[in-house]
Design a protein around this motif. Sequence first.
Motif, PDB file in Angstrom:
ATOM      1  N   GLU A  19       0.834  -1.205   0.000  1.00 33.71           N
ATOM      2  CA  GLU A  19       0.000   0.000   0.000  1.00 33.71           C
ATOM      3  C   GLU A  19       0.869   1.255   0.000  1.00 33.71           C
ATOM      4  O   GLU A  19       0.561   2.232  -0.688  1.00 33.71           O
ATOM      5  N   MET A  20       1.959   1.230   0.743  1.00 39.72           N
ATOM      6  CA  MET A  20       2.885   2.362   0.706  1.00 39.72           C
ATOM      7  C   MET A  20       3.426   2.562  -0.708  1.00 39.72           C
ATOM      8  O   MET A  20       3.541   3.687  -1.187  1.00 39.72           O
ATOM      9  N   ALA A  21       3.751   1.465  -1.392  1.00 46.10           N
ATOM     10  CA  ALA A  21       4.251   1.552  -2.771  1.00 46.10           C
ATOM     11  C   ALA A  21       3.214   2.208  -3.672  1.00 46.10           C
ATOM     12  O   ALA A  21       3.558   3.037  -4.530  1.00 46.10           O
ATOM     13  N   ARG A  22       1.948   1.845  -3.496  1.00 40.33           N
ATOM     14  CA  ARG A  22       0.888   2.472  -4.302  1.00 40.33           C
ATOM     15  C   ARG A  22       0.823   3.977  -4.033  1.00 40.33           C
ATOM     16  O   ARG A  22       0.624   4.777  -4.953  1.00 40.33           O
ATOM     17  N   GLN A  23       0.988   4.372  -2.769  1.00 39.86           N
ATOM     18  CA  GLN A  23       0.961   5.798  -2.428  1.00 39.86           C
ATOM     19  C   GLN A  23       2.172   6.523  -3.014  1.00 39.86           C
ATOM     20  O   GLN A  23       2.051   7.652  -3.502  1.00 39.86           O
ATOM     21  N   VAL A  24       3.338   5.889  -2.977  1.00 41.55           N
ATOM     22  CA  VAL A  24       4.528   6.472  -3.608  1.00 41.55           C
ATOM     23  C   VAL A  24       4.255   6.661  -5.096  1.00 41.55           C
ATOM     24  O   VAL A  24       4.559   7.711  -5.675  1.00 41.55           O
ATOM     25  N   GLY A  25       3.659   5.647  -5.731  1.00 44.09           N
ATOM     26  CA  GLY A  25       3.325   5.738  -7.143  1.00 44.09           C
ATOM     27  C   GLY A  25       2.367   6.886  -7.444  1.00 44.09           C
ATOM     28  O   GLY A  25       2.514   7.574  -8.456  1.00 44.09           O
ATOM     29  N   ARG A  26       1.402   7.111  -6.555  1.00 41.34           N
ATOM     30  CA  ARG A  26       0.482   8.235  -6.730  1.00 41.34           C
ATOM     31  C   ARG A  26       1.239   9.558  -6.702  1.00 41.34           C
ATOM     32  O   ARG A  26       0.939  10.478  -7.462  1.00 41.34           O
ATOM     33  N   GLY A  27       2.200   9.645  -5.804  1.00 38.32           N
ATOM     34  CA  GLY A  27       3.014  10.855  -5.734  1.00 38.32           C
ATOM     35  C   GLY A  27       3.807  11.085  -7.012  1.00 38.32           C
ATOM     36  O   GLY A  27       3.891  12.210  -7.514  1.00 38.32           O
ATOM     37  N   VAL A  28       4.386  10.010  -7.548  1.00 42.68           N
ATOM     38  CA  VAL A  28       5.133  10.116  -8.811  1.00 42.68           C
ATOM     39  C   VAL A  28       4.216  10.652  -9.899  1.00 42.68           C
ATOM     40  O   VAL A  28       4.578  11.554 -10.664  1.00 42.68           O
ATOM     41  N   GLU A  29       3.011  10.112  -9.966  1.00 40.94           N
ATOM     42  CA  GLU A  29       2.103  10.454 -11.066  1.00 40.94           C
ATOM     43  C   GLU A  29       1.471  11.835 -10.899  1.00 40.94           C
ATOM     44  O   GLU A  29       0.788  12.313 -11.807  1.00 40.94           O
ATOM     45  N   GLN A  30       1.721  12.499  -9.771  1.00 43.81           N
ATOM     46  CA  GLN A  30       1.295  13.888  -9.606  1.00 43.81           C
ATOM     47  C   GLN A  30       2.220  14.851 -10.358  1.00 43.81           C
ATOM     48  O   GLN A  30       1.926  16.033 -10.475  1.00 43.81           O
ATOM     49  N   VAL A  31       3.330  14.318 -10.844  1.00 41.14           N
ATOM     50  CA  VAL A  31       4.304  15.116 -11.587  1.00 41.14           C
ATOM     51  C   VAL A  31       4.102  14.817 -13.074  1.00 41.14           C
ATOM     52  O   VAL A  31       4.136  13.655 -13.493  1.00 41.14           O
ATOM     53  N   GLY A  32       3.880  15.836 -13.859  1.00 40.35           N
ATOM     54  CA  GLY A  32       3.653  15.640 -15.285  1.00 40.35           C
ATOM     55  C   GLY A  32       4.906  15.178 -16.012  1.00 40.35           C
ATOM     56  O   GLY A  32       6.020  15.550 -15.667  1.00 40.35           O
ATOM     57  N   GLY A  33       4.705  14.310 -17.020  1.00 39.50           N
ATOM     58  CA  GLY A  33       5.818  13.905 -17.872  1.00 39.50           C
ATOM     59  C   GLY A  33       6.584  12.692 -17.398  1.00 39.50           C
ATOM     60  O   GLY A  33       7.611  12.346 -17.979  1.00 39.50           O
TER      61      GLY A  33
END
Length: 199
Positions: A19-33
Amino acid sequence: MSAPFILVLYYSRNGTTAEMARQVGRGVEQVGGIAARLRTVPAISANCEKTEDEIPGEGPLYCELDDLRDCAGLVLGSPTRFGNMAAPLKYFIDQTSGLWMSGAMIDKPAAVFTSTSSLHGGQESTLLSMMLPLLHHGMLLLGLPYSEPGLAAATSGGTPYGASHWAGPQNDRPVDAAEAKLCQALGRRVAEHALRGRR
């Protein structure tokens, strides 16, 4: 040329590190490109004849060395095992000497996260244990700066070394809102630095 991605590589036994990994992934995808690519590693066994299926029954695919070679940045996660990273993740990292010899990981940004069943179960030492091979690979380590408001507000996880979570003695305490925000902040930070390095 394919779009850049941050590899979120983790091992999870009870689901909280996943679940932490999914949250980290969400953070990554908040950055465009830039995108997040979640990958895991198979469990290992003292029984040398036992092997895992090539494709896991559920969840992300198993990581391959190409995922590491091709990533723009890495976020590594593991539950705590006596203040150290879990053996399956260590076993996988120990097979990356070819990437080390070629210098494939040099100057890529990296960060770490962990989950423990006790508040004093070695969160920070586990994070440090994951940093050591990344330093040998020449990666640029990123933590969570104290300008991140959740770092001062969290009562169960979060360190300047990386995101952390307290799962409780039965490993059934979910990732709370403060911990999730810190995971997202970590993912965002690595993604931003990865893009900055590509300019």
